[in-house]
Design an enzyme around this catalytic site. Structure first.
Site, short mmCIF file in Angstrom:
data_model
loop_
_atom_site.label_atom_id
_atom_site.label_comp_id
_atom_site.label_asym_id
_atom_site.label_seq_id
_atom_site.Cartn_x
_atom_site.Cartn_y
_atom_site.Cartn_z
N GLU B 283 100.16 -17.70 19.20
CA GLU B 283 100.53 -16.24 19.34
C GLU B 283 101.84 -16.01 18.51
O GLU B 283 102.00 -15.11 17.53
CB GLU B 283 100.84 -15.57 20.81
N GLU B 286 100.94 -16.69 15.14
CA GLU B 286 100.11 -15.38 14.67
C GLU B 286 101.03 -14.37 14.00
O GLU B 286 100.75 -13.59 13.19
CB GLU B 286 99.12 -14.99 15.73
N CYS B 310 97.47 -11.77 27.15
CA CYS B 310 97.19 -12.62 28.19
C CYS B 310 96.74 -12.01 29.51
O CYS B 310 96.47 -12.58 30.19
CB CYS B 310 98.74 -13.31 28.60
N SER B 330 96.41 -9.52 19.81
CA SER B 330 96.58 -10.83 19.49
C SER B 330 95.22 -11.42 19.58
O SER B 330 94.80 -11.36 20.62
CB SER B 330 97.82 -11.80 20.24
N LYS B 369 91.17 -11.82 36.12
CA LYS B 369 90.69 -13.05 35.66
C LYS B 369 89.43 -13.41 35.83
O LYS B 369 88.83 -14.15 35.17
CB LYS B 369 91.66 -13.98 36.05
N GLU B 372 87.42 -11.88 33.32
CA GLU B 372 87.65 -12.76 31.79
C GLU B 372 86.89 -13.84 31.87
O GLU B 372 86.15 -14.38 30.74
CB GLU B 372 89.20 -12.87 31.74
N GLU B 377 82.22 -14.29 25.75
CA GLU B 377 82.92 -15.10 24.58
C GLU B 377 83.76 -16.27 25.44
O GLU B 377 84.20 -17.32 24.45
CB GLU B 377 84.14 -14.17 24.17
N CYS B 526 102.61 -10.44 36.29
CA CYS B 526 101.66 -11.02 36.81
C CYS B 526 102.17 -11.28 38.53
O CYS B 526 101.49 -11.31 39.26
CB CYS B 526 101.28 -12.35 36.41
#
Lengths: 159, 596
Positions: B283, B286, B310, B330, B369, B372, B377, B526
């Site tokens: 990241e 990037e 994230c 990102s 999560k 996710e 993907e 988190c």
């Protein structure tokens, strides 16, 4: 722009885009569309920058804001105690057999929806009912037959 | 300064600031008044009526959570009248609650159950209204189960979703006895704007909102001879797990966590922190690449500010609410997904296990999560990269089920490779942590020197402020970064989606100019995630945050790029940041989603 988008945008231009404008906009949609469709609610949420769930919550709270398609004529029979004492149950039975629907349903031709409503303020002239915005009072089964016949004839003529 | 008010509660004098509620005054003198709809993170609702108290010389009972104190007030919290009212309120609430307690996931952790046991709701209370209730159970989402039959309509979830998070997936629909907590058009949660953040779960007093659990699937994987089970643990788990196992908030239990996972039978006990360090490399590079393209190449297609990726709650939020900014996010996957992709490729090869025989588990402070891991993907390895996601709470339950006395476990170390981490990775668990970790690395890459903060502690991005801003001046850069000489890197950190929305609206309006924005969906980052032990409050989150920064300070390595395993994986496998392998395994794309 789709029709519903245009309608909602027009109403938002007219009433404003604050949260308190939600109700007049929803009423405006009901006036022109009979019910508030899913798409219309999403558009309202977008215009007012609020959540669609909130629009749905408001729409389901009010008895006169519909979230499901209704017939062209919405018959609402007063269900409160005075009209009950004056025989609203016979009125409903008569309407059910005339229209061949149960309470809460819409006729197959999409013309009539039969529902109950809270007090219409016509206790001295019960039983009472509304057809769209028009009140009918001192109802009897015969009178109800005449009224329904009148609306049916009106529909036949307009075809 | 606020005026002080004198009042008496149960004949004990209290002196408290004007504007405080009776409930706050009672808590000040350690008198516990039961509450249900009240929550420290949320506005007053006053709808459950459990906290009723009696005012002397008045007929009325008052809701103590909503009633401000007044001079000379005399309050009774335990009079006959109060007790009988309270009991009736609890009985009424129970009458519309499917009290199937022995079969409920929240059994033993339900606030309504606790109150019922305290007030001994009798057999002959009110009739059971549940059969008359028009309820549905929505278990279609991979993250959240919404069971209306257990809902007592306190609306903590609605306030959480609308005020704390400003998502608006949940609202109150219908009225009177038909009133219910509903999504748009009563659609299943996975179809609407719900970000799966799970903050509603953390605040639901009953079992009406819970996470979808996967511990049974994990148990069967652990008991399968053929399977090699790999587990990764997120940064915020190690500072909160203890709470669910009888320890006070703010204990660091990293070593015990590793021991417990070995005892449960996981074959490889590895660390998400390793891929958190990797995230920083990808990241950070990037960001530098975007800056270079924008400043040197004059490439106008490059999107700035860049935001972090994230937090899966944040990612789903931006997909729904600001789809025009998806290119600003990102492309680096979250540490969980980077780990999953590497586990079934690099790691499987390293330990000689066929990826189809590997089961990849993650322990996360997060319910989003789970969603996710289910995204289409996230199958870069050719398999589902992360098979099952457990919350901190689910892991605590597994440890209990296994009969392990967690507090007495010895400390143990993660396996290698993919078990080593830096302090920069640990602070991913706190709001501002990713920003701090990224700056520690990016600044050093560009200038060859450490960030100019004492002990590498970038304090401007720490703390629980809603939105934090920090500008870092970049000077005396290395030759290849000469275009950044004298540049001011403008950063912004927001936690909780209502703050995220504020930041994005400012970006949209053009009133805020940032280069890099860190956003975490949950309050506090988190550490306050939707999968963390219940309860949560500002005080608990503060303790967890302190523990995270303590853990960072204890680490011998504090910067992601100095993690020897990260250096090693680039040499041996990935070759270079943003390289071909990285793009295959460590980067992703996003999808525009509906408005409702």
């Amino acid at each position: 722009m789709t029709e519903v988008k245009q309608l909602v945008k027009g109403l938002a231009d007219q009433y404003g885009r604050n949260e308190e404008c939600l109700l007049p906009i929803l009423q405006g949609i009901v006036t022109s569309e009979q019910h508030i469709s899913e798409d219309a609610m999403v558009e309202v949420a977008r215009e007012l920058n609020i959540s669609a769930a909130q629009v749905y919550g408001t729409a389901t709270f009010y008895s006169f804001l519909h979230t499901k398609p209704l017939g062209k004529y919405v018959i609402r029979v007063c269900k409160t105690i005075t009209c009950m004492m004056h025989g609203k149950n016979q009125i409903i039975k008569e309407l059910e057999s005339l229209l061949k629907v149960n309470l809460g349903e819409t006729t197959h031709d999409g013309k009539f929806t039969l529902m109950e409503t809270n007090c219409l303020g016509q206790c001295h002239k019960g039983p009472a009912m509304l057809i769209n915005d028009k009140p009918y009072t001192d109802l009897t089964p015969e009178k109800v037959r005449e009224i329904v016949m009148m609306y049916r004839n009106k529909e036949l003529r307009s075809n | 300064m606020a005026e002080k008010i004198n009042l008496k509660i149960d004949n004990i004098a209290v002196n408290i600031d004007e504007g405080s509620t009776i409930l706050e005054a009672a808590r000040k003198i350690n008198i516990r008044i039961p509450t249900l709809c009240h929550h420290e993170d949320l506005c007053v609702a006053g709808n459950c009526r459990v906290c009723m108290v009696e005012q002397v010389d008045s007929d009325r009972l008052l809701p103590s959570c909503a009633m401000p104190v007044s001079e000379g007030m005399e309050i009774l919290t335990n009079s006959l009248k109060v007790r009988s009212a309270r009991k009736q309120v609890v009985e009424l609430l129970v009458s519309e609650h499917r009290a199937d307690c022995t079969r409920c996931y929240k059994n033993g952790k339900c606030e309504l159950q606790e109150l019922s046991s305290e007030y001994i709701v009798g057999e002959n209370g009110f009739i059971d209204l549940v059969p008359l209730k028009n309820y549905s159970i929505d278990n279609f989402s991979p993250s959240i189960i919404k069971d209306d039959s257990k809902c007592i309509r306190c609306q903590r979830c609605v306030r959480t979703c609308n005020q704390l998070q400003n998502i608006g997936a949940l609202s109150v629909a219908y009225k009177g006895e038909h009133m219910k907590v509903s999504s748009f058009y009563e659609k299943p949660m996975y179809e609407v704007v719900c970000t799966n953040c799970g903050q509603c779960i953390n605040r639901c007093p009953t079992g009406a909102l819970t996470e979808k659990t996967y511990f049974d699937e994990v148990w069967s994987a652990l008991n399968s001879e053929k399977k090699h089970v790999v587990v990764q643990t997120a940064p915020a788990v190690r500072i909160a797990l203890g709470e669910a196992l009888g320890m006070p908030a703010g204990e660091i239990v990293t070593g015990k966590l590793v021991s417990a996972l070995r005892r449960l039978g996981f074959n490889s006990v590895l660390d998400t922190d390793f891929t958190a360090d990797l995230t920083i490399i990808e990241e950070g590079n990037e960001l530098l690449q975007r800056l270079k393209k924008a400043l040197v190449d004059g490439d106008t297609s490059v999107k700035l500010p860049m935001t972090t990726s994230c937090s899966p709650g944040w990612v789903k939020f931006i997909e729904h609410a600001f789809p025009e900014y998806l290119e600003n996010v990102s492309t680096a996957k979250s540490p969980q997904q980077m780990f999953g992709a590497l586990a079934k490729t690099f790691y499987a090869k390293k330990i000689g296990v066929e990826p189809e025989n590997m089961v990849s588990i993650s322990v996360m402070p997060c319910t989003a999560k789970k969603y996710e891991a289910d995204r289409p993907e996230m199958r870069s390895s050719g398999y589902k990269d992360v098979d099952y996601v457990l919350t901190t709470r689910e892991l605590a339950l597994m440890i209990k089920q296994a009969g392990i006395d967690f507090a007495s476990l010895p400390d143990d170390e993660y396996d290698s490779i993919m078990g080593e981490s830096s302090g920069a990775a640990v602070i991913f668990g706190a709001t501002g942590g990713v920003m701090e970790a990224a700056l520690r690395t990016a600044y050093e890459v560009v200038t060859g020197r450490e960030v100019p903060f004492e002990n590498l502690n970038i304090t401007p991005v720490r703390g629980m402020e809603d939105v934090k801003e920090a500008t870092i001046k970049i000077e005396n850069v290395l030759p290849e970064w000469s275009f950044l000489e004298g540049a001011e890197l403008k950063t912004c950190v927001a936690h909780g989606l209502s703050n995220a929305k504020k930041v994005m609206e400012a970006v949209k309006a053009g009133t805020a100019e940032y280069h890099f924005i860190e956003i975490m969906a949950c309050p506090g980052g988190c550490l306050g995630g939707g999968g963390q032990p219940i309860p949560t409050s500002p005080a608990i989150r503060k303790k967890r945050s302190e523990a995270i920064y303590r853990e960072d300070a204890l680490k011998p390595i504090r910067k992601s790029h100095e993690n020897p395993e990260v250096v090693h994986i680039y040499e041996e496998f990935l070759k270079e940041p943003l390289g071909k392998k990285s793009h295959e395994l460590l980067h992703t794309h996003y999808t525009e989603r509906n408005r409702y």
